[in-house]
Design a protein around this motif. Structure first.
Motif, mmCIF file in Angstrom:
data_model
loop_
_atom_site.group_PDB
_atom_site.id
_atom_site.type_symbol
_atom_site.label_atom_id
_atom_site.label_comp_id
_atom_site.label_asym_id
_atom_site.label_seq_id
_atom_site.Cartn_x
_atom_site.Cartn_y
_atom_site.Cartn_z
ATOM 1 N N ILE A 709 13.393 41.068 82.024
ATOM 2 C CA ILE A 709 12.224 40.142 81.908
ATOM 3 C C ILE A 709 10.835 40.323 82.193
ATOM 4 C CG2 ILE A 709 11.041 37.917 82.818
ATOM 5 C CD1 ILE A 709 13.472 37.559 80.864
ATOM 6 N N ASP A 710 10.665 41.520 83.383
ATOM 7 C CA ASP A 710 9.476 42.317 83.600
ATOM 8 C C ASP A 710 9.174 43.130 82.468
ATOM 9 O OD1 ASP A 710 9.313 40.986 85.906
ATOM 10 O OD2 ASP A 710 10.389 42.762 87.249
ATOM 11 N N ALA A 711 9.997 43.853 81.796
ATOM 12 C CA ALA A 711 9.862 44.391 80.717
ATOM 13 C C ALA A 711 9.187 43.716 79.540
ATOM 14 C CB ALA A 711 10.979 45.307 80.403
ATOM 15 N N MET A 712 9.609 42.420 79.471
ATOM 16 C CA MET A 712 9.061 41.671 78.251
ATOM 17 C C MET A 712 7.623 41.120 78.764
ATOM 18 S SD MET A 712 12.247 39.783 76.657
ATOM 19 C CE MET A 712 13.092 39.571 77.719
ATOM 20 N N GLY A 713 7.169 41.312 79.883
ATOM 21 C CA GLY A 713 5.826 40.903 80.449
ATOM 22 C C GLY A 713 6.024 39.476 81.038
ATOM 23 N N GLY A 714 7.234 39.103 81.467
ATOM 24 C CA GLY A 714 7.505 37.785 82.022
ATOM 25 C C GLY A 714 7.833 37.717 83.467
ATOM 26 N N GLN A 715 8.375 36.515 84.101
ATOM 27 C CA GLN A 715 8.703 36.332 85.133
ATOM 28 C C GLN A 715 9.923 35.772 85.263
ATOM 29 O OE1 GLN A 715 5.352 34.257 87.095
ATOM 30 N NE2 GLN A 715 4.156 36.611 87.610
ATOM 31 N N ILE A 716 10.765 35.823 86.522
ATOM 32 C CA ILE A 716 11.970 35.041 86.650
ATOM 33 C C ILE A 716 11.960 34.628 88.001
ATOM 34 C CG2 ILE A 716 13.220 37.044 87.149
ATOM 35 C CD1 ILE A 716 15.624 35.521 85.974
ATOM 36 N N SER A 717 12.317 33.285 88.208
ATOM 37 C CA SER A 717 12.322 32.999 89.720
ATOM 38 C C SER A 717 13.352 31.913 89.915
ATOM 39 C CB SER A 717 11.024 32.191 89.844
ATOM 40 O OG SER A 717 10.757 30.877 89.050
#
Length: 746
Positions: A709-717
């Protein structure tokens, strides 16, 4: 003249003398007040300029804070990590700028971050919607206000500015300037000063007991307005004890104020006179006033009157004239003696100074020199008297000077240069040159023109310069060697980074294969059902052909073809999921990725009887990689199933929701398990950490998902829901067609 007439004469003379002393004292007092007024004007302007310049540097700080992306992100998302980082940045900005406080308000006036977040009087959590500076900023205008701090109980001036997100105002940036620093700075002056707000209330001053006093009268409505704004909290607004006020001119007033001689006894009052002058401070909307005390001036006038009264008699005048003549004769004798003493002193200074001194006459010939020059050269210089300066001094980069006047003296005489400095050497006969710094200046004597030449020994300085040059060369060599070593280390580091990337790709692939291994039983079940149906339809088709029932046989063949396509789709989905590759950004439909993950996990959910609820398709398009997003969703669905299976007493249901904002899309996977422990929340995304039972996981799924998700410019929580169970949310940026077209054009 009779005695009575003499008495009247003396009385008249005494009356005239008293009247003269009084009028003269008044005239002198007015003159001294005018002089004091001129001095006070300069001090008033200086004080106002210092206040304006010191506070002006803070007025643009809220604008800079409002343009900070971290501030907007903290207001927009409200993540605790962003707010904590913003608190630290505000604290660092305060230390650098020496501002009192800096804080950020949301659109409801609630403080979300402040520079004093760690103190006992922190602004965080306080609501300032009632403050005028908030009302101005939330209306889209820069705000300014002055008040007593509710939390800090310190007076300050506030600057505010709206924080925009697009066309909307999402918050307000505020900077507070503490004015007590200026009180301390000007506390020990020979005057008192006050800073008046637009209501003539003393907001700041050199006398603490004058603060919150009003110079004038305030109506009930004005007092109520001040109280409603909570500008000064619960401070009582009282009138300053001014007992007398008179205009001296258009710009100044003479006022008397009652003050306590003893702070412990309020009945012991003293009347103090001041010269009051004021000017506005346009930046703050305030008015600054200086109150210069007249006590010393009045004492001087009284002293002058006493001295004048004591010297009006003729005898005192005659005696004063005699004493003055005697004093003049004595001072003349003392002056002559002082002149002789000074001449002897100057000669001793010239003879004993360590710098070489040479005087030149108006024709630029050597006239005299001190012993220091002979010590520098190492030879007696008596033969050089009457010779030009070029026989003794040579400038660097030139040969022996044959005509110094063309170089040095023309520059002094024609160009108006007062002092001329050159570096060179003292050279005389066969002696080694002595490096010196030569300074030439013109001396205007009463009867003739002369020049003074000063020589300073530079032998040690030249040696130091050579040592510094050699040290710089050695340093440059060491820098080149170190640079070569760093380049080699950089190459090795890049190689290690590439190896790390390869290891990371293999780890992601391993996680995929682990999921496929877990789903292998379900895959066999999915393929066995259509194979059994194919065998049944094929057997029946043969019988229909034998009986000549070709339509039924054709129907069976169509069923067999559909089942073959279904099996091919199942196998293709697992093959695509299992392939290797890096993250490739592009537009993907969120609903398509969700349905792909459901196809992979659907069999397992059926086997364990877990209800899967998917919200309706909202048409969200995000920027990412379809296969890797499916891998993340499959991992989240597998974890949700494991959590439910470990809590059999709960309802077996997993819900997938889609939510959208202006610039991002959020995919939430919610389960009805027992939720996450505190330890799991802290360490959930760390590699090899798992909260499952022993042997049911490696602890790599969420760590790999976070990296994807970081590589796609996003965030996971992850978090626990109030109704029970856990919720995992994936936030990805919305796909922007305009930015994609621009990237393709590049």
């Amino acid at each position: 003249m009779s005695s009575k007439q003499w008495i009247w004469f003396y009385l008249f003379t005494f009356f005239m003398v008293v009247l003269l002393i009084w009028k003269g004292g008044e005239a002198l007092k007015n003159q001294q007040i005018k002089t004091l007024r001129m001095d006070t004007i300069e001090e008033l302007n200086q004080l106002a300029n210092v206040l304006e310049s010191a506070i002006a540097k803070y007025q643009h700080m809220p604008t800079l804070l409002a343009s900070n992306d971290r501030v907007k992100k903290a207001l927009r998302d409200g993540f605790e990590s962003d707010i904590n980082q913003l608190n630290r940045e505000l604290e660092q900005i305060n230390r650098i700028t020496e501002a009192s406080d800096s804080y950020i308000l949301n659109a409801d006036g609630l403080t979300i971050a402040a520079s004093n977040y760690g103190g006992g009087s922190s602004f965080v959590g306080s609501n300032y919607v009632f403050r005028p500076y908030f009302k101005d900023a939330i209306a889209g205008k820069p705000g300014r206000y002055y008040a007593l701090g509710i939390m800090s109980n310190r007076r300050g001036y506030y600057f505010s500015y709206p924080i925009y997100e697009g066309e909307s105002i999402i918050g307000v940036a505020v900077v507070k300037v503490d004015l007590t620093q200026f009180e301390k700075r000007f506390a020990n002056q020979n005057y008192e000063f006050v800073l008046l707000d637009p209501d003539n209330v003393v907001f700041s001053g050199s006398r603490p007991n004058w603060v919150y006093r009003v110079l004038g009268e305030l109506s009930h409505e004005e007092l109520k307005r001040i109280a409603d704004s909570q500008r000064y909290g619960d401070k009582a607004i009282e009138k300053l004890a001014i007992t007398y006020q008179k205009s001296f001119d258009d710009q100044s007033h003479i006022i008397d104020i009652l003050e306590n001689k003893n702070t412990n006894n309020s009945d012991n009052l003293n009347r103090v006179s001041y010269l009051k002058m004021s000017r506005p401070i346009s930046l703050l909307g305030f008015q600054v006033s200086i109150l210069a005390p007249l006590k010393i001036l009045n004492e001087d006038i009284a002293l002058w009157r006493a001295i004048f009264a004591g010297g009006v008699t003729i005898t005192a005048l005659l005696f004063g004239l005699a004493m003055l003549r005697t004093r003049m004769l004595r001072e003349r004798s003392d002056a002559n003696e002082m002149t002789r003493h000074n001449q002897a002193y100057i000669r001793e200074v010239i003879q004993n100074t360590q710098a070489g001194l040479v005087t030149l006459d108006e024709n630029h010939k050597i006239e005299s020199f001190n012993p220091a020059v002979e010590r520098l050269v190492g030879q007696p210089l008596a033969p050089l008297v009457g010779q030009p300066l070029s026989v003794l001094f040579r400038s660097d980069g030139e040969g022996f000077m044959t005509s110094p006047s063309d170089d040095f003296f023309d520059a002094i005489n024609n160009l108006g240069i007062k002092v001329l400095t050159r570096e060179g050497s003292l050279c005389y006969f066969e002696q080694a040159p002595v490096p010196v710094e030569m300074t030439l200046c013109e001396m205007q004597l009463p009867n003739r023109l002369s020049y003074l030449v000063t020589f300073h020994d530079m032998t040690e300085r030249k040696r130091y310069e050579q040592e510094i040059t050699q040290a710089r060369i050695d340093l440059e060599e060491r820098v080149r060697e170190r640079t070569f070593e760093l380049e080699g280390a950089n190459i090795r580091l890049r190689q290690e980074i590439e190896e790390h990337k390869g290891t990371q790709r293999e780890l992601i692939q391993t996680a995929k294969l682990a999921v496929l291994g877990q789903l292998s039983a379900g895959l066999n079940h999915e393929l066995n059902q259509p194979l059994t149906a194919i065998r049944a339809f094929a057997g029946n088709g043969l019988k229909f052909l034998d009986r000549g029932q070709y339509d039924q046989a054709q129907t069976n063949l169509q069923h067999i073809s559909q089942l073959g396509h279904h099996m091919s789709d199942i196998i293709a989905r697992f093959k695509v999921f299992a392939r290797k590759g890096d993250v490739h950004q592009g537009p993907i439909a969120v609903q398509t990725a969700i349905m792909g993950a459901i196809k992979i996990m659907g069999t397992r959910y059926k086997e364990v009887d877990i209800e899967l609820v998917v919200t309706e398709d909202k048409g969200f398009i995000v920027n990412g990689d379809m296969v890797f997003l499916e891998q993340v969703l499959v991992n989240l669905l597998a974890n949700a199933a494991d959590a439910i299976l470990e809590s059999p007493s709960h309802d077996r249901r997993v819900c997938i929701e889609q939510k959208g904002t202006d610039d991002s899309v959020i995919i939430c996977v919610q389960d009805t398990g027992s939720g996450l422990s505190d330890e799991a929340v802290r360490n959930l995304f760390e590699p090899f950490f798992t909260s499952k039972s022993s042997g049911l996981g490696l602890g790599l799924g969420l760590s790999i998902s976070q990296r994807i998700i970081d590589a796609m410019g996003g965030q996971i929580s992850a978090s626990n829901m109030a109704s029970g169970g856990a919720e995992f949310c994936v936030r990805l940026p919305r796909f922007q067609p305009s930015s994609m077209a621009y990237d393709n054009a590049l």
